[in-house]
Design a protein around this motif. Structure first.
Motif, PDB file in Angstrom:
ATOM      1  N   LYS A  55       0.827  -1.207   0.000  1.00 53.60           N
ATOM      2  CA  LYS A  55       0.000   0.000   0.000  1.00 53.60           C
ATOM      3  C   LYS A  55       0.859   1.254   0.000  1.00 53.60           C
ATOM      4  O   LYS A  55       0.498   2.258  -0.577  1.00 53.60           O
ATOM      5  CB  LYS A  55      -0.886   0.017   1.258  1.00 53.60           C
ATOM      6  CG  LYS A  55      -2.020  -0.968   1.203  1.00 53.60           C
ATOM      7  CD  LYS A  55      -2.948  -0.813   2.393  1.00 53.60           C
ATOM      8  CE  LYS A  55      -2.338  -1.255   3.710  1.00 53.60           C
ATOM      9  NZ  LYS A  55      -2.088  -2.711   3.819  1.00 53.60           N
ATOM     10  N   LYS A  73      13.403  -0.472   0.903  1.00 55.33           N
ATOM     11  CA  LYS A  73      11.973  -0.118   0.900  1.00 55.33           C
ATOM     12  C   LYS A  73      11.845   1.296   0.359  1.00 55.33           C
ATOM     13  O   LYS A  73      12.349   2.251   0.961  1.00 55.33           O
ATOM     14  CB  LYS A  73      11.401  -0.214   2.323  1.00 55.33           C
ATOM     15  CG  LYS A  73       9.889   0.028   2.395  1.00 55.33           C
ATOM     16  CD  LYS A  73       9.317  -0.373   3.757  1.00 55.33           C
ATOM     17  CE  LYS A  73       7.809  -0.213   3.802  1.00 55.33           C
ATOM     18  NZ  LYS A  73       7.212  -0.745   5.040  1.00 55.33           N
ATOM     19  N   ASP A 205       7.448  -4.045   8.827  1.00 50.29           N
ATOM     20  CA  ASP A 205       6.450  -3.012   8.546  1.00 50.29           C
ATOM     21  C   ASP A 205       6.058  -2.247   9.816  1.00 50.29           C
ATOM     22  O   ASP A 205       4.904  -2.258  10.237  1.00 50.29           O
ATOM     23  CB  ASP A 205       5.216  -3.683   7.917  1.00 50.29           C
ATOM     24  CG  ASP A 205       4.411  -2.724   7.066  1.00 50.29           C
ATOM     25  OD1 ASP A 205       4.798  -1.549   6.987  1.00 50.29           O
ATOM     26  OD2 ASP A 205       3.384  -3.154   6.505  1.00 50.29           O
TER      27      ASP A 205
HETATM   28  N1  LIG Z   1      13.641  -6.918   5.292  1.00 49.01           N
HETATM   29  C1  LIG Z   1      12.993  -7.592   4.352  1.00 49.01           C
HETATM   30  N2  LIG Z   1      13.596  -8.619   3.693  1.00 49.01           N
HETATM   31  C2  LIG Z   1      12.943  -9.298   2.722  1.00 49.01           C
HETATM   32  N3  LIG Z   1      11.686  -9.034   2.322  1.00 49.01           N
HETATM   33  C3  LIG Z   1      11.029  -8.045   2.934  1.00 49.01           C
HETATM   34  C4  LIG Z   1      11.639  -7.262   3.973  1.00 49.01           C
HETATM   35  N4  LIG Z   1      10.737  -6.339   4.393  1.00 49.01           N
HETATM   36  C5  LIG Z   1       9.624  -6.535   3.658  1.00 49.01           C
HETATM   37  N5  LIG Z   1       9.770  -7.559   2.780  1.00 49.01           N
HETATM   38  C6  LIG Z   1       8.766  -8.068   1.826  1.00 49.01           C
HETATM   39  O1  LIG Z   1       8.071  -6.956   1.290  1.00 49.01           O
HETATM   40  C7  LIG Z   1       6.679  -7.002   1.635  1.00 49.01           C
HETATM   41  C8  LIG Z   1       6.157  -5.598   1.936  1.00 49.01           C
HETATM   42  O2  LIG Z   1       6.818  -5.046   3.044  1.00 49.01           O
HETATM   43  P1  LIG Z   1       6.063  -4.081   4.055  1.00 49.01           P
HETATM   44  O3  LIG Z   1       4.947  -4.816   4.694  1.00 49.01           O
HETATM   45  O4  LIG Z   1       7.089  -3.478   4.935  1.00 49.01           O
HETATM   46  O5  LIG Z   1       5.537  -2.968   3.039  1.00 49.01           O
HETATM   47  P2  LIG Z   1       4.098  -2.317   2.852  1.00 49.01           P
HETATM   48  O6  LIG Z   1       4.161  -1.396   1.713  1.00 49.01           O
HETATM   49  O7  LIG Z   1       3.650  -1.806   4.159  1.00 49.01           O
HETATM   50  O8  LIG Z   1       3.237  -3.498   2.412  1.00 49.01           O
HETATM   51  P3  LIG Z   1       1.694  -3.747   2.762  1.00 49.01           P
HETATM   52  O9  LIG Z   1       0.947  -2.555   2.352  1.00 49.01           O
HETATM   53  O10 LIG Z   1       1.408  -4.968   1.944  1.00 49.01           O
HETATM   54  O11 LIG Z   1       1.665  -3.980   4.248  1.00 49.01           O
HETATM   55  C9  LIG Z   1       6.594  -7.966   2.793  1.00 49.01           C
HETATM   56  O12 LIG Z   1       5.351  -8.606   2.815  1.00 49.01           O
HETATM   57  C10 LIG Z   1       7.725  -8.931   2.521  1.00 49.01           C
HETATM   58  O13 LIG Z   1       7.303  -9.916   1.616  1.00 49.01           O
END
Ligand SMILES: Nc1ncnc2c1ncn2[C@@H]1O[C@H](COP(=O)(O)OP(=O)(O)OP(=O)(O)O)[C@@H](O)[C@H]1O
Ligand SMILES: [Mg+2]
Length: 253
Positions: A55, A73, A205
């Motif tokens: 998101k 990220k 997250d």
């Molecule tokens: N440190 C990490 N190492 C490897 N993969 C990661 C790591 N952090 C996140 N990911 C992958 O990336 C995805 C998204 O990360 P995160 O939940 O932090 O982002 P987001 O944009 O908030 O996603 P969402 O909206 O789906 O919650 C995670 O579900 C995981 O699969």
């Protein structure tokens, strides 16, 4: 002399372009520039295609010249993408109640910094989270959870036989460390924000995590525990009652 300079410039340009193994139209030019700065600082030789688009952000694996991987990220900065994100940041978050969001980019950068700070606080307190490496504008660099650029599965993605009582206890103990030592409540904990690597839970997250002193902390903590309990219960695991967990978290011991 002019010729030599030109060549060096071209060679350098080629090298910067080589950094990106895929072209990603969602990355704006400023973010590209920042990724190049980060690559120089951390010895990154390649950024690979996104492993996830959520998101608020996309996650990319990056490989260093030593063969080590980082998770990058990148928070969305374009207006269309960040519209959803801004909704997530501000809705239901009382800290933003009176804040006028005049500058989207600034808000996004603040959010990236916030995730970095929360990760650092948790990591230092001993919570199993990806080790934070650095934050630069809308880009957060952290330890890669997985092997050789292949990410570990989310709790949600595990096969039923991999979901054990041991894993449940491990996760509850991580929540304990988060609340009692890092003094933070995750606030968006569920099977989607826990990765499992070598049979251990890694909490991810954490941008929205809040201090245990916050007015909403208890409410959010209850919701986090409910989410985790519901998930493990649906997989046939013997769970601890929510009230019992909360009591042990807020009691003195
Ligand atoms: N440190 C990490 N190492 C490897 N993969 C990661 C790591 N952090 C996140 N990911 C992958 O990336 C995805 C998204 O990360 P995160 O939940 O932090 O982002 P987001 O944009 O908030 O996603 P969402 O909206 O789906 O919650 C995670 O579900 C995981 O699969
Ligand atoms: Mg997430």
């Amino acid at each position: 002399m002019v010729g030599i300079d030109k060549k060096t410039k071209e060679e350098k340009k080629l090298k910067d372009e080589d950094l990106f193994k895929v072209v990603d139209s969602t990355i704006d030019s400023r973010t590209y520039f920042n990724l190049i700065q980060i690559a120089r600082r951390l010895n990154i030789e390649a950024y690979f295609g996104a492993i996830s688009s959520g998101k608020e952000a996309r996650i990319y694996p990056a490989k260093t010249i030593e063969g080590k991987y980082y998770a990058i990220k990148i928070y969305y900065t374009s207006t269309a993408q960040s519209k959803r994100a801004i909704k997530k940041y501000t809705e239901g978050d009382i800290r933003f109640k009176d804040v006028k969001i005049s500058n989207t980019k600034q808000l996004i950068n603040t959010w990236a910094r916030k995730e970095y700070k929360n990760l650092s606080k948790m990591y230092q307190a001993g919570v199993r989270v990806p080790r934070p490496i650095m934050v630069y504008e809308n880009i957060l660099v952290m330890e890669f959870i997985g092997e050789n650029g292949l990410r570990a599965p989310l709790l949600k993605e595990l096969g039923d036989e991999e979901i054990t009582e041991g894993l449940y206890e491990d996760l509850i103990s991580q929540i304990h460390i988060m609340v009692k030592r890092a003094l933070l409540v995750h606030g968006d904990l569920s099977e989607y924000n826990v990765m499992v690597f070598n049979e251990k839970c890694y909490i991810i997250d954490v941008s929205q995590a809040i201090s245990i002193d916050h007015d909403e902390a208890l409410k959010l903590l209850e919701r986090d525990i409910e989410n985790i309990n519901n998930f493990f219960e649906s997989k046939g695991i013997n769970i601890k009652p929510k009230e019992e967990i909360i009591l042990s978290l807020i009691s003195g011991e």
